[in-house]
Design a protein around this motif. Structure first.
Motif, PDB file in Angstrom:
ATOM      1  N   THR A 184      15.479 -89.866  -0.480  1.00 51.16           N
ATOM      2  CA  THR A 184      16.284 -90.804   0.301  1.00 51.16           C
ATOM      3  C   THR A 184      15.749 -91.030   1.712  1.00 51.16           C
ATOM      4  OG1 THR A 184      17.744 -88.991   0.993  1.00 51.16           O
ATOM      5  CG2 THR A 184      18.391 -90.243  -0.973  1.00 51.16           C
ATOM      6  N   LYS A 201       9.721 -93.009  -6.127  1.00 51.24           N
ATOM      7  CA  LYS A 201      11.043 -93.571  -6.417  1.00 51.24           C
ATOM      8  C   LYS A 201      11.996 -93.222  -5.277  1.00 51.24           C
ATOM      9  CE  LYS A 201      12.161 -95.703  -9.187  1.00 51.24           C
ATOM     10  NZ  LYS A 201      12.350 -97.181  -9.290  1.00 51.24           N
ATOM     11  N   LEU A 238      21.086 -96.137  -8.178  1.00 54.70           N
ATOM     12  CA  LEU A 238      20.124 -96.461  -9.227  1.00 54.70           C
ATOM     13  C   LEU A 238      20.772 -96.489 -10.612  1.00 54.70           C
ATOM     14  CD1 LEU A 238      17.187 -94.259  -7.889  1.00 54.70           C
ATOM     15  CD2 LEU A 238      17.404 -96.757  -7.719  1.00 54.70           C
ATOM     16  N   THR A 265      14.082 -88.481  -7.076  1.00 57.43           N
ATOM     17  CA  THR A 265      14.119 -89.531  -6.074  1.00 57.43           C
ATOM     18  C   THR A 265      14.271 -88.917  -4.686  1.00 57.43           C
ATOM     19  OG1 THR A 265      16.539 -89.840  -6.018  1.00 57.43           O
ATOM     20  CG2 THR A 265      15.326 -91.017  -7.725  1.00 57.43           C
ATOM     21  N   THR A 315      17.886 -85.511 -13.336  1.00 53.70           N
ATOM     22  CA  THR A 315      17.723 -86.279 -12.111  1.00 53.70           C
ATOM     23  C   THR A 315      17.900 -85.347 -10.916  1.00 53.70           C
ATOM     24  OG1 THR A 315      20.010 -86.957 -11.576  1.00 53.70           O
ATOM     25  CG2 THR A 315      18.887 -88.144 -13.362  1.00 53.70           C
ATOM     26  N   THR A 343      17.824 -85.616  -6.592  1.00 52.53           N
ATOM     27  CA  THR A 343      17.691 -86.414  -5.383  1.00 52.53           C
ATOM     28  C   THR A 343      17.659 -85.518  -4.151  1.00 52.53           C
ATOM     29  OG1 THR A 343      18.861 -88.278  -6.403  1.00 52.53           O
ATOM     30  CG2 THR A 343      18.713 -88.253  -4.001  1.00 52.53           C
ATOM     31  N   TYR A 393      13.523 -87.254 -13.483  1.00 47.53           N
ATOM     32  CA  TYR A 393      13.674 -88.444 -12.645  1.00 47.53           C
ATOM     33  C   TYR A 393      14.010 -88.033 -11.218  1.00 47.53           C
ATOM     34  CZ  TYR A 393      14.926 -93.349 -11.703  1.00 47.53           C
ATOM     35  OH  TYR A 393      14.973 -94.637 -11.229  1.00 47.53           O
TER      36      TYR A 393
END
Length: 282
Positions: free
Chosen positions: A207, A213, A220, A205, A167, A169, A203
């Motif tokens: 912000t 996503k 999440l 993401t 993941t 972000t 994954y």
């Protein structure tokens, strides 16, 4: 990613190597600017340096001369080694801080320049700090992707786990490029491609900027969106292991999330279900 080669002090003929003038000097072999805030670079590797994928070292440059004495002191910061332990060079991934004591200078390095590298690797984002498991989670924000860039290219990662979930972000889509390109290259890698297979789930993401996503990975995870999106079971301390690298606030929030799932924080001397890196680039 380079093919596996013996560790040496040499670089290609196209890269001029200057006579070392800095303490613990290594020569920059390549630089890539990903955004106006992010860049990566590679340097020569000392023949004697041994490290575990996921560890960090202190790197830096000499500071400005003291106005009175004229003496210079080294500016050093902790940087995760983004290349795997088998690589014959060392890769780093960095932010650019315009008024930062180190990164304001480091962002201008070119091939052939030198940096200071203290060859004493340490860190908690290593396989030895985790108990055996089946599914490994990498949780990163921003340049916190760096240690996972190392571990994603480490054969041991795929020998120990059936599935790896990466993941990442960031605020904007472009800030995901370094990690996305690396993940996409794994299956084609001549050394570990066969080991990787279909084990890695990515994954990403954002912000701030709109992307497929949106949202913070902590939220999440709490609301179960991640598990629904990936079609997997929720985190279970019997099977899941985690590694965390990001800002202080992110690390704290992730600790709360993981412990909410029943995982315990481990260390090199006391392996448990998850670990957090506590060294940061300034």
């Amino acid at each position: 990613m380079t093919e596996m080669r013996p560790v040496t002090d040499t670089v290609t003929e196209a890269t001029p190597v200057k006579t070392p003038t800095l303490p613990d000097a290594q020569t920059v072999t390549s630089v890539k600017h990903w955004t106006d805030r992010l860049f990566s670079f590679r340097v020569t590797r000392p023949a004697s340096l041994r490290f575990r994928s996921g560890e960090f070292v202190m790197i830096g440059l000499m500071g400005d001369p003291d106005p009175k004495s004229g003496k210079q002191k080294p500016l050093l910061r902790a940087y995760s080694i983004a290349s795997p332990a088998w690589d014959d060079e060392l890769e780093f991934y960095s932010i650019k801080v315009q008024d930062g004591p180190l990164t304001s200078k480091l962002q201008h390095i070119q091939p052939g320049d030198q940096i200071i590298l203290r060859p004493k690797p340490v860190g908690t984002l290593v396989h030895d700090a985790l108990l055996p498991g089946k599914r490994l989670w990498f949780f990163a924000t921003g340049t916190g992707f760096a240690p996972f860039a190392s571990l994603l290219r480490e054969p041991e990662t795929y020998e120990k786990y059936d599935q790896i979930i990466m993941t990442h972000t960031c605020r904007d889509v472009a800030e995901l490029d370094y990690g996305r390109e690396l993940v996409e290259s794994l299956k084609k890698d001549p050394l570990i491609g066969e080991l990787v297979g279909d084990k890695v789930k990515y994954y990403p993401t954002t912000t701030r900027e709109q992307s497929p996503k949106m949202g913070r990975i902590t939220n999440l995870l709490r609301d179960g969106t991640v598990f629904t999106d990936l079609g997997i079971d929720p985190i279970n301390p019997e099977t899941d292991r985690g590694m965390v690298c990001g800002s202080l606030d992110f690390n704290k929030d992730m600790k709360d999330v993981l412990e909410g799932f029943g995982l315990r924080e481990g260390a090199n001397s006391d392996p448990k279900e998850y670990v957090v890196e506590k060294a940061f680039v300034g």
